[in-house]
Design an enzyme around this catalytic site. Structure first.
Site, PDB file in Angstrom:
ATOM      1  N   GLY A   1       0.801  -1.229   0.000  1.00  0.00           N
ATOM      2  CA  GLY A   1       0.000   0.000   0.000  1.00  0.00           C
ATOM      3  C   GLY A   1       0.830   1.274   0.000  1.00  0.00           C
ATOM      4  O   GLY A   1       0.341   2.334   0.388  1.00  0.00           O
TER       5      GLY A   1
ATOM      6  N   LYS B   1       9.378   8.611  -8.221  1.00  0.00           N
ATOM      7  CA  LYS B   1       9.775   7.208  -8.002  1.00  0.00           C
ATOM      8  C   LYS B   1      10.955   6.935  -8.920  1.00  0.00           C
ATOM      9  O   LYS B   1      10.900   7.246 -10.113  1.00  0.00           O
ATOM     10  CB  LYS B   1       8.586   6.286  -8.305  1.00  0.00           C
ATOM     11  CG  LYS B   1       8.882   4.794  -8.159  1.00  0.00           C
ATOM     12  CD  LYS B   1       7.620   3.987  -7.868  1.00  0.00           C
ATOM     13  CE  LYS B   1       7.931   2.497  -7.830  1.00  0.00           C
ATOM     14  NZ  LYS B   1       7.074   1.757  -6.880  1.00  0.00           N
TER      15      LYS B   1
ATOM     16  N   GLU C   1       8.440   7.561  -3.578  1.00  0.00           N
ATOM     17  CA  GLU C   1       8.050   6.171  -3.281  1.00  0.00           C
ATOM     18  C   GLU C   1       9.182   5.229  -3.660  1.00  0.00           C
ATOM     19  O   GLU C   1       9.742   5.324  -4.754  1.00  0.00           O
ATOM     20  CB  GLU C   1       6.784   5.786  -4.054  1.00  0.00           C
ATOM     21  CG  GLU C   1       6.360   4.347  -3.733  1.00  0.00           C
ATOM     22  CD  GLU C   1       5.176   3.816  -4.546  1.00  0.00           C
ATOM     23  OE1 GLU C   1       4.472   4.608  -5.196  1.00  0.00           O
ATOM     24  OE2 GLU C   1       4.993   2.587  -4.519  1.00  0.00           O
TER      25      GLU C   1
ATOM     26  N   GLY D   1       9.530  -1.959  -3.943  1.00  0.00           N
ATOM     27  CA  GLY D   1       9.566  -3.108  -3.024  1.00  0.00           C
ATOM     28  C   GLY D   1       9.641  -2.691  -1.568  1.00  0.00           C
ATOM     29  O   GLY D   1       8.996  -1.737  -1.144  1.00  0.00           O
TER      30      GLY D   1
ATOM     31  N   ASN E   1      -1.605   0.102   7.313  1.00  0.00           N
ATOM     32  CA  ASN E   1      -2.591   0.089   6.227  1.00  0.00           C
ATOM     33  C   ASN E   1      -3.604  -1.042   6.425  1.00  0.00           C
ATOM     34  O   ASN E   1      -3.278  -2.082   7.000  1.00  0.00           O
ATOM     35  CB  ASN E   1      -1.857  -0.075   4.891  1.00  0.00           C
ATOM     36  CG  ASN E   1      -2.759   0.173   3.706  1.00  0.00           C
ATOM     37  OD1 ASN E   1      -3.784   0.874   3.822  1.00  0.00           O
ATOM     38  ND2 ASN E   1      -2.415  -0.385   2.567  1.00  0.00           N
TER      39      ASN E   1
HETATM   40  N1  LIG Z   1      -6.213   0.872   2.286  1.00  0.00           N
HETATM   41  C1  LIG Z   1      -6.496   0.289   1.123  1.00  0.00           C
HETATM   42  N2  LIG Z   1      -7.787   0.145   0.719  1.00  0.00           N
HETATM   43  C2  LIG Z   1      -8.082  -0.433  -0.460  1.00  0.00           C
HETATM   44  N3  LIG Z   1      -7.174  -0.908  -1.330  1.00  0.00           N
HETATM   45  C3  LIG Z   1      -5.880  -0.798  -0.997  1.00  0.00           C
HETATM   46  C4  LIG Z   1      -5.470  -0.188   0.231  1.00  0.00           C
HETATM   47  N4  LIG Z   1      -4.128  -0.223   0.281  1.00  0.00           N
HETATM   48  C5  LIG Z   1      -3.725  -0.819  -0.844  1.00  0.00           C
HETATM   49  N5  LIG Z   1      -4.756  -1.157  -1.611  1.00  0.00           N
HETATM   50  C6  LIG Z   1      -4.701  -1.849  -2.937  1.00  0.00           C
HETATM   51  O1  LIG Z   1      -3.754  -2.907  -2.835  1.00  0.00           O
HETATM   52  C7  LIG Z   1      -2.949  -2.991  -4.004  1.00  0.00           C
HETATM   53  C8  LIG Z   1      -1.482  -2.791  -3.634  1.00  0.00           C
HETATM   54  O2  LIG Z   1      -1.313  -1.470  -3.115  1.00  0.00           O
HETATM   55  P1  LIG Z   1      -0.185  -0.490  -3.655  1.00  0.00           P
HETATM   56  O3  LIG Z   1      -0.135  -0.519  -5.137  1.00  0.00           O
HETATM   57  O4  LIG Z   1      -0.406   0.815  -3.004  1.00  0.00           O
HETATM   58  O5  LIG Z   1       1.100  -1.237  -3.061  1.00  0.00           O
HETATM   59  P2  LIG Z   1       2.644  -0.828  -3.222  1.00  0.00           P
HETATM   60  O6  LIG Z   1       3.284  -1.111  -1.913  1.00  0.00           O
HETATM   61  O7  LIG Z   1       2.742   0.537  -3.762  1.00  0.00           O
HETATM   62  O8  LIG Z   1       3.147  -1.872  -4.316  1.00  0.00           O
HETATM   63  P3  LIG Z   1       4.497  -1.791  -5.226  1.00  0.00           P
HETATM   64  O9  LIG Z   1       5.560  -2.466  -4.429  1.00  0.00           O
HETATM   65  O10 LIG Z   1       4.114  -2.555  -6.463  1.00  0.00           O
HETATM   66  O11 LIG Z   1       4.811  -0.346  -5.502  1.00  0.00           O
HETATM   67  C9  LIG Z   1      -3.493  -1.933  -4.961  1.00  0.00           C
HETATM   68  O12 LIG Z   1      -4.423  -2.532  -5.820  1.00  0.00           O
HETATM   69  C10 LIG Z   1      -4.170  -0.932  -4.027  1.00  0.00           C
HETATM   70  O13 LIG Z   1      -5.214  -0.211  -4.660  1.00  0.00           O
HETATM   71 MG   LIG Z   2       3.644   1.216  -5.521  1.00  0.00          MG
END
Ligand SMILES: Nc1ncnc2c1ncn2[C@@H]1O[C@H](COP(=O)(O)OP(=O)(O)OP(=O)(O)O)[C@@H](O)[C@H]1O
Ligand SMILES: [Mg+2]
Length: 228
Positions: free
Chosen positions: A15, A38, A116, A119, A179
């Site tokens: 997230g 990023k 951002e 990983g 989160n």
């Molecule tokens: N609080 C939340 N409520 C609803 N959906 C969420 C929430 N947090 C994350 N998600 C969903 O979970 C998925 C992964 O979240 P996100 O893309 O933000 O992760 P990330 O850590 O940025 O991943 P990456 O390592 O690929 O950058 C996405 O589809 C996002 O919309």
């Molecule tokens: Mg991401």
């Protein structure tokens, strides 16, 4: 003088982008010139022959940044693997001086730059004759970090390890965002308590599922940013 903050997490898909979008949205809603950056994104979707910087696109949509998302990411790879491997496969190695130059540009475009990571805290960006780890980028950009972590079972282990590793690498951890948090879930409530106690680091916000606002005062949020 611009200010910056680095968002990392306990792993991929926890997230980081979701919560970063809420951070940038909150800053912009309060009239601040806030942007996003990023360094490396892998697993990008190709639409009409063009790679789309998905994370940046999402943050722009939620927060109202009108710049093209691709201008906010230095390296975009299609292969859905760690950036170092995607870079090897796609023969486009990550250069620290490109990240430096792009970040300098972000500083001229924005007063608050939320960066951002890719990983989790241990993420190789380059592994050939040179090694570039994510922690090298955090230190090079001279940023403190915020850790995004799940609220669920297993998060004590992954959050404490992430914070220990960051500190050991000489990186200051400003706080944690939990989160997927549910106030009425006793496990989530205890995880928050244990993590704060064990790491001596504050949980600065708890983000429920599908939240469209980061529930912290603006001043607390802006205080997390450091002059860069
Ligand atoms: N609080 C939340 N409520 C609803 N959906 C969420 C929430 N947090 C994350 N998600 C969903 O979970 C998925 C992964 O979240 P996100 O893309 O933000 O992760 P990330 O850590 O940025 O991943 P990456 O390592 O690929 O950058 C996405 O589809 C996002 O919309
Ligand atoms: Mg991401």
């Amino acid at each position: 003088m611009s200010k910056g903050l680095f968002i990392t997490g306990t792993g991929t898909d926890v997230g980081k982008t979701f919560t970063t979008a809420l951070i940038v949205k909150k800053l912009r809603e309060n009239g601040l010139n806030a942007g996003y950056y990023k360094a490396a994104l892998s697993g990008a979707e190709k639409i009409k022959g063009k790679l789309v910087a998905g994370d940046a696109k999402y943050v722009c949509e939620v927060s109202g940044i009108t710049d093209g998302p691709e201008s906010l990411v230095s390296y975009i790879y299609e292969t859905a693997v760690s950036p170092h491997l995607a870079a090897q496969i796609e023969k486009l190695p990550i250069e620290m001086n490109v990240i430096d130059a792009d970040f300098e540009q972000m500083k001229t475009r924005f007063d608050y730059v939320t960066v951002e990571g890719s990983g989790g805290i241990i993420c190789p960006l380059r592994r050939d004759e040179q090694t570039i780890m994510l922690t090298d980028v955090i230190k090079r950009l001279n940023l403190d970090v915020l850790i995004v972590a799940p609220s669920s079972l297993g998060t004590i282990n992954s959050t404490v390890l992430t914070i220990e590793y960051a500190k050991q690498s000489g990186i200051a951890v400003k706080g944690i965002i939990l989160n997927g948090y549910m106030e009425d879930n006793f496990l989530h409530v205890d995880n928050k308590f244990q993590i704060e106690q064990l790491t001596e680091t504050p949980v600065i916000a708890c983000v429920p599922k599908n939240s469209n606002d980061l529930a912290i005062p603006l001043q607390v949020l802006t205080d997390l940013f450091k002059e860069i």
